[in-house]
Design an enzyme around this catalytic site. Structure first.
Site, PDB file in Angstrom:
ATOM      1  N   SER A 109       0.844  -1.188   0.000  1.00 34.29           N
ATOM      2  CA  SER A 109       0.000   0.000   0.000  1.00 34.29           C
ATOM      3  C   SER A 109       0.884   1.245   0.000  1.00 34.29           C
ATOM      4  O   SER A 109       1.711   1.416  -0.895  1.00 34.29           O
ATOM      5  CB  SER A 109      -0.971  -0.045   1.195  1.00 34.29           C
ATOM      6  OG  SER A 109      -2.011   0.894   1.016  1.00 34.29           O
ATOM      7  N   GLU A 207      -1.632  -2.364  -8.384  1.00 34.05           N
ATOM      8  CA  GLU A 207      -2.848  -2.709  -7.645  1.00 34.05           C
ATOM      9  C   GLU A 207      -3.321  -1.451  -6.954  1.00 34.05           C
ATOM     10  O   GLU A 207      -2.587  -0.469  -6.859  1.00 34.05           O
ATOM     11  CB  GLU A 207      -2.580  -3.822  -6.621  1.00 34.05           C
ATOM     12  CG  GLU A 207      -1.568  -3.471  -5.537  1.00 34.05           C
ATOM     13  CD  GLU A 207      -2.169  -2.766  -4.323  1.00 34.05           C
ATOM     14  OE1 GLU A 207      -3.356  -3.003  -4.009  1.00 34.05           O
ATOM     15  OE2 GLU A 207      -1.469  -1.956  -3.699  1.00 34.05           O
ATOM     16  N   HIS A 277      -4.738  -5.386  -1.906  1.00 38.86           N
ATOM     17  CA  HIS A 277      -5.654  -5.236  -0.784  1.00 38.86           C
ATOM     18  C   HIS A 277      -6.750  -6.298  -0.876  1.00 38.86           C
ATOM     19  O   HIS A 277      -7.928  -5.998  -1.079  1.00 38.86           O
ATOM     20  CB  HIS A 277      -6.274  -3.848  -0.786  1.00 38.86           C
ATOM     21  CG  HIS A 277      -5.304  -2.741  -0.549  1.00 38.86           C
ATOM     22  ND1 HIS A 277      -4.408  -2.304  -1.508  1.00 38.86           N
ATOM     23  CD2 HIS A 277      -5.093  -1.957   0.543  1.00 38.86           C
ATOM     24  CE1 HIS A 277      -3.688  -1.304  -1.007  1.00 38.86           C
ATOM     25  NE2 HIS A 277      -4.081  -1.074   0.224  1.00 38.86           N
TER      26      HIS A 277
END
Length: 314
Positions: A109, A207, A277
């Protein structure tokens, strides 16, 4: 590339929060997982701090990062969670300290910014994988996600194919190169700065989460205009969680956006990888050699930790 030493039972993992404040209850819930791996945990001095939407001041978060790399008792570093904040400290990181004290560094992230900066400044292989408060401490932490930590204990060739999840080929081909990338918005955030991501002849992995199609379109447009998509040898498309329009206005779907940028290119581009995620979250090393093939619908990634007595991957 510099590969970190593998872990062994009895080693110590340092936990830091270089971005937003982690959920402390979920952080505590994650600790038994590492006990089962026979690893000790050492929390960063400031890991429980709160400073607005940051886990402490920039100086405190930077101090924890430096301390864990410098601490001889710490064999690997795992981030407690993501959120926002790593780009604020990247300029002040002592990259010489990291290069001379290489060890496992794990997260995803917002940690994407640190993966990119550390790799390009030091050549250290880092790991894109689930974190304590964000994933490990939750009830839905998947067995495949748990098994991904095995790659830290011994060199392991990673093979991702349709045995794990359905994969969709957007563009045919086979390519080899070092795999780089991570969270799409953070990859874009590096553009124009000293840590701008290098994608030439590499496999670019992307992503994201909670980004509607028009935002993903804008990110991909910026990467396209910067030449990063064209330079890449191949594209690995991970999970895009909650990529739905946020209102009732007309919108493209995520699939239509991805098709616009990626269908029928002159390189392999495959979507559907459970990396990001999501649960399961298939963890991967970044900066190592990998192969992406549309014919076999597979991504094969070389080990991230050191093999035998080698310090560098040729």
């Amino acid at each position: 590339m510099i590969q970190p030493q593998p872990l062994k039972p009895g080693d110590t993992i340092g936990v830091i929060a270089p971005a937003s404040p982690p959920n402390l209850e979920q952080l505590e819930n994650a600790l038994p997982f590492f006990e089962k791996l026979q690893l000790n945990i050492k929390l960063g001095k400031h890991v429980k701090n709160v400073n607005g939407y940051l886990a402490g001041t920039d100086e405190e978060r930077l101090e924890d990062l430096h301390d864990m790399f410098l601490d001889p008792e710490v064999n690997g570093i795992i981030c407690a969670g993501g959120g926002y904040g790593t780009s604020r400290i990247a300029l002040n990181i002592d990259y010489d300290l990291i290069e001379h004290n290489p060890k496992i560094f794990w997260g995803y992230s917002d940690i994407t910014y640190l993966h990119t900066a550390i790799r390009q400044q030091t050549d250290l292989v880092t790991f894109h994988g689930p974190m304590l408060a964000s994933d490990i401490g939750k009830d839905d932490f998947h067995d495949i996600s748990k098994q991904s930590f095995n790659q830290l204990f011994q060199p392991k060739l990673l093979i991702y194919n349709e045995d794990i999840s359905p994969l969709t080929v957007l563009s045919n081909g086979k390519a080899e190169g070092k795999i780089v990338g991570g969270n799409l918005s953070l990859v874009v955030n590096t553009l124009g700065g000293p840590f701008e991501i290098e994608t030439k002849d590499k496999l670019l992995f992307i992503e994201d989460i909670d980004e509607p199609p028009y935002r993903i379109d804008s990110f991909l447009s910026q990467l396209k205009n910067a030449g990063k998509l064209d330079e890449a040898a191949g594209i690995v498309i991970g999970d895009f969680k909650h990529a739905e329009p946020t209102n009732d206005r007309p919108s493209f779907t995520l699939g239509e956006v991805l098709d616009h940028y990626f269908i029928h290119q002159s390189k392999p581009i495959i979507k559907g990888f459970n990396i990001g995620h999501c649960q399961p979250h298939f963890s991967i090393p970044l900066g190592v050699h990998a192969t992406l093939s549309s014919e076999t619908k597979s991504l094969i990634i070389q080990p991230g930790v050191m093999t035998g007595g080698r310090n560098h991957e040729d």
